[in-house]
Design a protein around this motif. Structure first.
Motif, PDB file in Angstrom:
ATOM      1  N   ALA A 392       0.975  -1.062   0.049  1.00  0.00           N
ATOM      2  CA  ALA A 392      -0.131   0.080  -0.083  1.00  0.00           C
ATOM      3  C   ALA A 392       0.897   1.372   0.100  1.00  0.00           C
ATOM      4  CB  ALA A 392      -0.823  -0.203   1.060  1.00  0.00           C
ATOM      5  N   GLY A 393       2.109   1.168   0.014  1.00  0.00           N
ATOM      6  CA  GLY A 393       3.068   2.339   0.052  1.00  0.00           C
ATOM      7  C   GLY A 393       4.525   1.761   0.114  1.00  0.00           C
ATOM      8  N   PRO A 394       5.328   2.399   0.076  1.00  0.00           N
ATOM      9  CA  PRO A 394       6.848   1.925   0.345  1.00  0.00           C
ATOM     10  C   PRO A 394       7.163   1.576   1.939  1.00  0.00           C
ATOM     11  CG  PRO A 394       6.651   4.396   0.240  1.00  0.00           C
ATOM     12  CD  PRO A 394       5.405   3.861  -0.335  1.00  0.00           C
ATOM     13  N   PRO A 395       7.788   0.408   1.811  1.00  0.00           N
ATOM     14  CA  PRO A 395       8.303   0.010   3.206  1.00  0.00           C
ATOM     15  C   PRO A 395       9.313   1.103   3.727  1.00  0.00           C
ATOM     16  CG  PRO A 395       8.402  -1.596   1.865  1.00  0.00           C
ATOM     17  CD  PRO A 395       8.138  -0.617   0.841  1.00  0.00           C
ATOM     18  N   LEU A 396       9.364   1.253   5.273  1.00  0.00           N
ATOM     19  CA  LEU A 396      10.185   2.062   5.825  1.00  0.00           C
ATOM     20  C   LEU A 396      11.400   1.255   6.655  1.00  0.00           C
ATOM     21  CD1 LEU A 396      11.004   4.795   6.616  1.00  0.00           C
ATOM     22  CD2 LEU A 396       9.309   4.944   8.476  1.00  0.00           C
ATOM     23  N   ARG A 397      12.445   1.448   6.210  1.00  0.00           N
ATOM     24  CA  ARG A 397      13.341   0.995   6.914  1.00  0.00           C
ATOM     25  C   ARG A 397      13.785   1.565   8.090  1.00  0.00           C
ATOM     26  NH1 ARG A 397      15.447  -3.953   4.985  1.00  0.00           N
ATOM     27  NH2 ARG A 397      15.020  -4.536   3.064  1.00  0.00           N
ATOM     28  N   ARG A 398      14.606   1.047   8.961  1.00  0.00           N
ATOM     29  CA  ARG A 398      14.865   1.742  10.469  1.00  0.00           C
ATOM     30  C   ARG A 398      16.285   2.038  10.058  1.00  0.00           C
ATOM     31  NH1 ARG A 398      12.454   1.154  15.054  1.00  0.00           N
ATOM     32  NH2 ARG A 398      11.807  -0.806  14.773  1.00  0.00           N
ATOM     33  N   ARG A 399      17.239   1.300   9.530  1.00  0.00           N
ATOM     34  CA  ARG A 399      18.829   1.449   9.403  1.00  0.00           C
ATOM     35  C   ARG A 399      19.288   0.326   8.701  1.00  0.00           C
ATOM     36  NH1 ARG A 399      18.726  -0.199  15.768  1.00  0.00           N
ATOM     37  NH2 ARG A 399      17.192  -1.895  15.409  1.00  0.00           N
ATOM     38  N   THR A 400      20.827   0.739   8.510  1.00  0.00           N
ATOM     39  CA  THR A 400      21.288  -0.134   7.512  1.00  0.00           C
ATOM     40  C   THR A 400      22.262  -0.984   8.445  1.00  0.00           C
ATOM     41  OG1 THR A 400      20.967   1.430   5.914  1.00  0.00           O
ATOM     42  CG2 THR A 400      22.882  -0.174   5.440  1.00  0.00           C
ATOM     43  N   VAL A 401      22.842  -0.575   9.256  1.00  0.00           N
ATOM     44  CA  VAL A 401      24.180  -1.453   9.768  1.00  0.00           C
ATOM     45  C   VAL A 401      23.946  -1.114  11.393  1.00  0.00           C
ATOM     46  CG1 VAL A 401      25.754  -1.349   7.798  1.00  0.00           C
ATOM     47  CG2 VAL A 401      25.827   0.515   9.775  1.00  0.00           C
ATOM     48  N   PRO A 402      24.018  -2.172  11.921  1.00  0.00           N
ATOM     49  CA  PRO A 402      24.412  -3.771  11.810  1.00  0.00           C
ATOM     50  C   PRO A 402      23.235  -4.431  11.335  1.00  0.00           C
ATOM     51  CG  PRO A 402      24.466  -3.605  14.154  1.00  0.00           C
ATOM     52  CD  PRO A 402      24.102  -2.173  13.563  1.00  0.00           C
ATOM     53  N   LEU A 403      21.923  -3.641  11.717  1.00  0.00           N
ATOM     54  CA  LEU A 403      20.432  -4.407  11.410  1.00  0.00           C
ATOM     55  C   LEU A 403      19.974  -3.796  10.276  1.00  0.00           C
ATOM     56  CD1 LEU A 403      19.378  -5.294  14.953  1.00  0.00           C
ATOM     57  CD2 LEU A 403      20.607  -6.724  13.410  1.00  0.00           C
ATOM     58  N   ARG A 404      19.674  -4.479   9.459  1.00  0.00           N
ATOM     59  CA  ARG A 404      18.675  -3.660   8.249  1.00  0.00           C
ATOM     60  C   ARG A 404      17.142  -4.092   8.537  1.00  0.00           C
ATOM     61  NH1 ARG A 404      18.069  -4.249   2.194  1.00  0.00           N
ATOM     62  NH2 ARG A 404      17.763  -2.186   1.444  1.00  0.00           N
ATOM     63  N   ASP A 405      16.400  -3.290   9.545  1.00  0.00           N
ATOM     64  CA  ASP A 405      15.359  -3.736   9.808  1.00  0.00           C
ATOM     65  C   ASP A 405      14.295  -2.840   9.397  1.00  0.00           C
ATOM     66  OD1 ASP A 405      16.025  -1.753  11.403  1.00  0.00           O
ATOM     67  OD2 ASP A 405      15.475  -2.998  13.363  1.00  0.00           O
ATOM     68  N   PHE A 406      13.202  -2.857   9.833  1.00  0.00           N
ATOM     69  CA  PHE A 406      12.005  -2.196   9.181  1.00  0.00           C
ATOM     70  C   PHE A 406      11.184  -1.403  10.359  1.00  0.00           C
ATOM     71  CE2 PHE A 406      12.552  -5.221   6.137  1.00  0.00           C
ATOM     72  CZ  PHE A 406      12.156  -4.550   4.964  1.00  0.00           C
ATOM     73  N   VAL A 407      10.741  -0.401  10.166  1.00  0.00           N
ATOM     74  CA  VAL A 407       9.612   0.453  10.782  1.00  0.00           C
ATOM     75  C   VAL A 407       8.155   0.189  10.501  1.00  0.00           C
ATOM     76  CG1 VAL A 407       8.796   2.606  11.576  1.00  0.00           C
ATOM     77  CG2 VAL A 407      10.965   2.440  11.205  1.00  0.00           C
ATOM     78  N   SER A 408       7.826  -0.150   9.265  1.00  0.00           N
ATOM     79  CA  SER A 408       6.641  -0.398   8.774  1.00  0.00           C
ATOM     80  C   SER A 408       6.581  -1.198   7.217  1.00  0.00           C
ATOM     81  CB  SER A 408       5.691   0.592   8.854  1.00  0.00           C
ATOM     82  OG  SER A 408       6.051   1.654   7.867  1.00  0.00           O
ATOM     83  N   VAL A 409       5.725  -1.936   6.924  1.00  0.00           N
ATOM     84  CA  VAL A 409       5.475  -2.745   5.870  1.00  0.00           C
ATOM     85  C   VAL A 409       3.763  -2.436   5.531  1.00  0.00           C
ATOM     86  CG1 VAL A 409       5.718  -4.411   4.509  1.00  0.00           C
ATOM     87  CG2 VAL A 409       7.384  -4.096   6.286  1.00  0.00           C
ATOM     88  N   PRO A 410       3.468  -1.421   4.840  1.00  0.00           N
ATOM     89  CA  PRO A 410       2.033  -1.182   4.749  1.00  0.00           C
ATOM     90  C   PRO A 410       1.575  -1.858   3.564  1.00  0.00           C
ATOM     91  CG  PRO A 410       3.162   0.613   3.800  1.00  0.00           C
ATOM     92  CD  PRO A 410       4.381  -0.435   4.627  1.00  0.00           C
TER      93      PRO A 410
END
Length: 415
Positions: A392-410
């Motif tokens: 429903a929109g672009p996923p929002l990533r939290r950071r790149t290093v050391p974890l490339r995780d997400f804030v949201s995946v709509p």
């Protein structure tokens, strides 16, 4: 072959580049350039960055040549550990320890990750998958946009590690809120405020675990907390109070955020190409899809734990001096064309070596089997229950290093 010092990169430093907004979206061009021009890169921030598969695997499998720092050296490197519990846990964690301490702690915690115990959790995985997806499906069918990250990807592994550890269901969501704050301490760019919040999160969680430990001491159950409390109370020196607490910190903080990110990555790969869903029609195909997801988009981009050269060591044509810190870029190694033909293509049919997403050698992740199983269980059920799922929109990533995780995946259902 002539040995040389690793090539020094022009500014900006590779670590600075990897923390940029562009790298948050796509760090792989930076990794490719490092592999080609400076596969053992001497960062100005005091570490050699290793990017090629063979070299990363060598370091992981030779803990004698690349041990973690001695406790006294870690205390010098992280004087913050005296004042900040978050750094103290980082300094004394299982992943950064060396034999014989590492061997002793790993054997104790390994009781929770036997094949029997993991297999016994599969029914729970299926029940939680169905429960979480049912709630999301109702909202999607009503026309809502839903954040899959917070409603499915995080709760699924959270409940699995909670079942394993023995955390009661009513407490789980509140404790899970502390994990992103706790993980901030491993960010090289963590601000003083982020470190303070990490301290607060560790303090709250530590107080909770102290109570849970006492409860299990009085009323033991078939969970990992009870097993570790029993080992602590045997009085044979195998586990002290600080180690027991830190093991629970490690299990909880690492037990679901990385798996949640892997679930997010797998779902995004499915949504990007619906034809990929056919891999989930069989058990073997699902296993291959999960393995390729972990290779193609590893949650952990930089191997956890600090490693140091115990003596001068040659990697490729580079000489790493004795005492130098070494950081392993898993995201780069997993896309090394010397290990995987066409590494930037997602292809579950590929062969090749085992991805290094869960490490290797004595530090290979104990929870790897559990994580892979729950990702596969959830994906197959998600595909069956939500065939019209789309972003429903672009996923929002939290950071790149050391974890490339997400804030949201709509996500939403296609109409």
């Amino acid at each position: 072959m002539t040995l040389s010092e690793p090539a020094v990169e022009e500014t900006p430093d590779a670590l600075i580049q990897l923390m940029s907004p562009a790298a948050t979206e796509d760090p792989y061009p930076i990794y490719a350039r490092l592999r080609e021009t400076a596969p053992v890169f001497p960062s100005r921030f005091g570490a050699y960055l290793v990017t090629r598969y063979a070299d990363v695997e060598f370091v992981l499998k030779h803990s004698d040549l690349f041990p973690g720092a001695r406790p006294e050296a870690m205390a010098e490197m992280f004087p913050q550990a005296v004042e900040h519990e978050a750094y103290d846990v980082l300094v004394s964690s299982l992943v950064g320890s060396n034999p014989p301490k590492h061997t002793r702690l790993r054997q104790l915690i390994g009781r929770g990750f036997t094949s029997r115990r993991v297999a016994a959790l599969q029914m729970s995985m299926e029940l939680w998958s169905d429960r979480l997806l049912a709630g999301v499906s109702d909202r999607l069918n009503d026309g809502e946009t839903v954040d899959l990250h917070s409603t499915v990807s995080v709760p699924m592994p959270m409940h699995m590690i909670s079942d394993l550890i023995g955390i009661p269901e009513p407490d789980r969501e509140r404790l899970a809120e502390q994990v992103p704050e706790m993980m901030n301490v491993v960010d090289p760019a963590a601000s003083p405020d982020a470190v303070r919040r990490a301290d607060d999160a560790f303090r709250e969680l530590g107080e909770y675990f102290d109570v849970l430990i006492e409860q299990r001491r009085r009323d033991p159950r078939d969970d990992l907390v009870s097993a570790l409390v029993s080992a602590r109370d045997d009085g044979d020196g195998r586990l002290d109070d600080a180690e027991l607490r830190n093991l629970l910190f490690t299990l909880w903080s690492a037990g679901f955020e990385t798996t949640a990110t892997a679930i997010d990555n797998a779902v995004l790969l499915l949504l990007a190409d619906q034809a990929r869903g056919s891999w989930l029609d069989t058990e073997d195909g699902t296993r291959r899809f999960v393995e390729e997801t972990l290779r193609y988009e590893p949650s952990v981009q930089v191997a956890p734990g600090l490693r140091f050269a115990a003596e001068p060591v040659v990697l490729g044509d580079a000489l790493i001096p004795q005492g130098a810190q070494v950081r392993l870029l898993i995201g780069a190694a997993n896309r090394d064309p010397a290990a995987y033909p066409d590494p930037d293509v997602f292809d579950p049919s590929r062969g090749g070596p085992m991805p290094l997403s869960f490490g290797a050698g004595i530090h290979y992740c104990l929870g790897a089997g559990l994580a892979k199983l729950e990702i596969g269980v959830l994906l197959t059920r998600l595909r069956m229950t939500m065939p019209g799922l789309t972003l429903a929109g672009p996923p929002l990533r939290r950071r790149t290093v050391p974890l490339r995780d997400f804030v949201s995946v709509p996500v939403k259902l296609a109409r």
